[in-house]
Design an enzyme around this catalytic site. Structure first.
Site, PDB file in Angstrom:
ATOM      1  N   CYS A 161      29.360  23.019  60.379  1.00  0.00           N
ATOM      2  CA  CYS A 161      28.667  21.987  59.228  1.00  0.00           C
ATOM      3  C   CYS A 161      27.226  22.214  59.364  1.00  0.00           C
ATOM      4  O   CYS A 161      26.880  22.633  58.138  1.00  0.00           O
ATOM      5  CB  CYS A 161      28.931  20.510  59.996  1.00  0.00           C
ATOM      6  SG  CYS A 161      30.795  20.132  59.931  1.00  0.00           S
ATOM      7  N   GLU A 167      24.870  23.217  62.154  1.00  0.00           N
ATOM      8  CA  GLU A 167      24.301  23.154  63.499  1.00  0.00           C
ATOM      9  C   GLU A 167      23.433  24.405  63.663  1.00  0.00           C
ATOM     10  O   GLU A 167      24.021  25.777  63.314  1.00  0.00           O
ATOM     11  CB  GLU A 167      25.649  23.371  64.457  1.00  0.00           C
ATOM     12  CG  GLU A 167      26.269  22.446  64.511  1.00  0.00           C
ATOM     13  CD  GLU A 167      27.609  22.410  63.632  1.00  0.00           C
ATOM     14  OE1 GLU A 167      27.501  22.100  62.534  1.00  0.00           O
ATOM     15  OE2 GLU A 167      28.565  22.871  64.286  1.00  0.00           O
TER      16      GLU A 167
END
Length: 842
Positions: free
Chosen positions: A438, A440
């Protein structure tokens, strides 16, 4: 501007055909991998786990069915069915057996599964009883941890029931030397092992497993070369026959040896991408800086006249389509949290090189063009932004955003680089960061980040404060005192802090148990050969072989907890308009409002469990009476009126997300209650915990399990997503909201933060709209915000798509750290996206 002309090549007709064929049917579950791994494990009983894992991988690659789909230029799929998926019983299987007959009809991410496949899975899955990572992890957890999970304080289901994934490997190394080169490197390392070395057995078994796995991958590519040659011989279309012959040549060379052309590099990259998932089951396997490590092959071919920009774009488009061919089946509850068949394959373009110079190149633009062509959720395309990013590149990115597909996401070099350096990475490594899953960040090819390690619901510890750690007759959290007796806001704050720290320690206990289980039962030798320094250390990734080892759980609910705690401070202690006893009663009675059917069901289940725990007979009349009280029926009119007054008072308190300094500073401190304690813990691989602040889409299903909160959020309603304000509470426009979010300390949340905004399409119309949009991003990033992503779609369109899904089969929206087809999402998640504040302008 001269080079910009090559990026507007038209969409090839091939791409439309590939997409139509891919989405012609519902995704399908296949059983071949489960059958093959079970066969292998039965034959290798008693052997070292590294041998068993590699031999199983070999058996799978040597025997799994293969397919080349019509029109494909880049070949390879783990399933015969388009968008199909295999299953991975070594991690968990009982949930799948229990849900085989409901997979096709469930609300979130349904899958077709034939009766033949069901029969095969029911036959092989029971072998894994007592042998899975999930069972071992459970046995390693403290009883207090299991109790907290049972009460939905947090969930570690991602790696609990699945493989790890969440990694970016050395694609560039594979393209350069191939697996023959890696085998030679491993053989050299093995030759240095001495019989008297204390770790001789462990290292040699690891090296043998890597060699065995790499040789199997080379043979597997050869199987595809054989298949392409066979199909070419039978093909009557000269053009397609030539394509199949070239595909065969590509597969004969790569990934065994280094790529010598852009076409070969694309094929080699694809083998790595999907075989990683076939080995591990993990999602968020992310290509990372595709435009950087692929560029030398494109540049050489272009300069030597071996490729045209048009054909290079077609190859990239084909990879984009193939990324959507991969899929994964999750249990029904997890499917709600990852709705939309998400695989979170993050591919990022732009940014800086290791020397701090702008790295934007031709492929950076072509990546954006590919997403414009395919209009699909994968890859989860991102762009890196810094002071030297060309304006035209951001305008091109904004044009993609304007299409409404929720791509790309935007990331700030000026925050992420220092965030990674604060965790021990060098300046050069940090400048080369990529994004996983997502949102990171990590150093590519050198990191085992264990991102998305847990979802921590920050609202639940506040519920524990109000009920002194008790729920359903069980002492779930510490006793922090009865709220009715608290005489200062500091006491409330200290109680919430104590509950947070206690549950964070249990989250760590859970993640460490799962981490340990994976290292003992499911190491990944093939993946490990592409992560530095696994070969040098003679350790698999799961054993601590990577240079950097982190665990990254994410907290969510910052906006709700900011507004809730701030409301308590103002209304109870500063203005004395509400008592703590009244607030507690209002929460318990859901402010006198009716609750969602899902939450009613949850309450009913909890009541039954409490009665059973006390040895009381389950009396349906008593359940109905208690439930009626919870949903507001039978509440005295005086109480209902007071609850309405309390809601009005809460509504009048300032809210996070409106550029109000006092509230925004308060939000910063609330976030610290999660991010600061997290970094004090270590994982079994020797690495540090680092916090993330994002929910994927778990804010919806976990909100359905959460009672009313003092910010006026009703029981069962979604929790605010990411680091943005709660839906509808940002009333001063997108710039004010961005200013508020920027005041959080994003650097300490080095596992990533997520900031969603939704715009009406008119806000990005024309060149002026695009320039204003770029200026908003620049302004937010200048204030040290980390990440932004956008939906550009009208509320009316979304409502119509919900009511008439047959007319919107290809409508892609941004969910959380990923995009998905809107019509594949659960109704509750669709509602959450519809209800996000729609900004009309700047």
């Amino acid at each position: 501007m001269e080079r910009y002309q090559i990026y507007d090549v038209p969409k090839p007709a091939r791409i439309s055909r590939l997409i139509e064929a891919m989405y012609a049917k519902m995704p399908e579950v296949e059983a071949s991998r489960a059958v093959l791994i079970t066969e292998s494990y039965r034959e290798t009983e008693g052997q070292p786990i590294m041998d068993r894992r590699s031999k199983a991988f070999v058996h799978i690659l040597d025997n799994i069915p293969m397919v080349i789909r019509p029109d494909e230029l880049i070949v390879g799929s783990p399933t015969v069915a388009p968008r199909g998926c295999q299953t991975f019983p070594e991690f968990s299987w009982e949930w799948l057996n229990a849900e085989l007959d409901t997979l096709e009809t469930r609300a979130a991410d349904p899958f077709y599964i034939s009766e033949e496949t069901k029969a095969k899975l029911r036959e092989v899955n029971p072998y894994w009883k007592g042998r899975t990572t999930s069972e071992l992890a459970t046995s390693l957890m403290a009883p207090e941890t299991l109790l907290a999970i049972k009460h939905n304080i947090f969930t570690t289901g991602n790696y609990y029931y699945n493989g790890i994934g969440h990694i970016n490997v050395q694609y560039d190394k594979v393209l350069a030397v191939g697996f023959e080169g890696i085998i030679e490197e491993v053989k050299e390392a093995r030759a240095k092992c001495g019989f008297g070395d204390a770790d001789y057995d462990r290292r040699t078994h690891f090296y043998d497993a890597v060699i065995r796995s790499c040789e199997a991958v080379i043979r597997y590519a050869g199987r595809y070369a054989d298949l392409a040659e066979k199909e070419a011989a039978a093909c009557s279309d000269p053009a397609r026959r030539a394509e199949l012959e070239q595909i065969a040549k590509n597969c004969r060379r790569v990934p065994a040896r280094g790529a010598t052309s852009f076409f070969e590099a694309c094929q080699s990259m694809w083998f790595v991408q999907y075989l990683l998932q076939l080995e591990s089951s993990g999602h968020s396997i992310s290509p990372g800086r595709f435009d950087q490590w692929m560029y030398p092959y494109y540049k050489a071919d272009l300069e030597n006249g071996r490729i045209t920009p048009e054909f290079a774009q077609e190859l990239i488009d084909c990879i984009w389509v193939k990324l959507n061919d991969l899929n994964k089946v999750r249990d029904a509850a997890s499917a709600e949290g990852f709705a939309g068949y998400g695989l979170f394959q993050n591919l990022i373009a732009g940014g800086q090189d290791e020397n701090g110079e702008d790295a934007t190149n031709d492929l950076s633009f072509m990546c954006l063009q590919a997403s414009m062509h395919v209009q699909l959720p994968q890859p989860s395309l991102s762009v890196r932004v810094w002071n030297g990013t060309p304006h035209e590149f951001l305008v091109k990115a904004a044009e993609l955003t304007r299409t409404g597909v929720g791509l790309p996401a935007y990331y700030n070099d000026e925050v992420i680089i220092p965030a990674l350096m604060s965790r021990g990475a060098s300046l050069q490594e940090s400048r080369n960061y990529s994004i996983i899953g997502c949102v990171e960040p990590q150093v590519p090819g050198r990191t085992d980040g264990w991102h998305d390690a847990a979802f921590f619901n920050m609202c639940r510890p506040l519920e524990m404060v109000f009920f002194n750690g008790m729920e359903n007759g069980e002492q779930v959290g510490p006793r922090t005192g009865e709220v009715e007796n608290m005489t200062s806001f500091q006491q409330v704050w200290d109680a919430y802090k104590a509950q947070m720290e206690y549950f964070i320690s249990l989250l760590v206990n859970s993640d460490n148990a799962i981490d340990r289980a994976h290292s003992l039962l499911c190491p990944l030798p093939w993946e490990s050969c592409m992560v530095e320094d696994c070969i040098g250390r003679g350790l698999a990734v799961e054993e601590g072989g990577a240079v950097y080892n982190f665990t990254g759980p994410q907290g969510f609910g910052i906006a709700n907890m900011t507004d809730a705690l701030y409301a308590i401070k103002k209304l109870v202690f500063d203005e004395k308009k509400v008592t703590m006893a009244e607030m507690k009663k209002a929460m318990l009675m859901n402010f006198g409002k009716s609750i969602t059917p899902e939450f009613a069901e949850q309450v009913t289940v909890n009541i039954v469990k409490e009665m059973q725990a006390k040895g009381q007979p389950v009396n349906s009349g008593q359940i109905a009476q208690i439930l009626a009280a919870v949903i507001g029926a039978g509440i005295p009119e005086k109480d209902k009126k007071r609850f309405e007054e309390i809601l009005e008072l809460i509504d009048g308190v300032d809210k996070y997300g409106n550029d109000l300094p006092e509230v925004d500073e308060f939000a910063r401190e609330v976030a610290y209650l999660y991010t600061r304690p997290m970094q004090n813990y270590r994982n079994p691989r020797g690495g540090q915990y680092q916090a993330g602040l994002y929910p994927v889409s778990a804010n919806v299903p976990l909100g359905a399990q959460t009672g009313a909160t003092p910010d006026g959020r009703l029981a069962g309603q979604p929790i605010a997503d990411g680091v943005g304000p709660a839906s509808g509470r940002d009333v001063h426009g997108p710039t004010a909201t961005a200013n508020s979010v920027a005041k959080l300390d994003h650097i300490i949340a080095s596992n990533g933060t997520l900031f969603n905004q939704k715009f009406h399409p008119s806000a990005l119309s024309g060149r002026r709209g695009l320039d204003n949009f770029v200026n908003l991003i620049r302004s937010f990033f200048d204030q040290k915000g980390m990440h932004m992503q956008f939906n550009v779609v009208s509320r009316e369109t979304l409502i119509d798509a919900q009511q008439h899904p047959e007319n919107y089969k290809h409508l892609v929206v941004r969910v959380a750290g990923y995009s998905a087809l809107f019509t594949t999402l659960s109704r509750s998640l669709q509602d959450d996206i519809i209800n996000r504040t729609t900004q009309q302008g700047y």
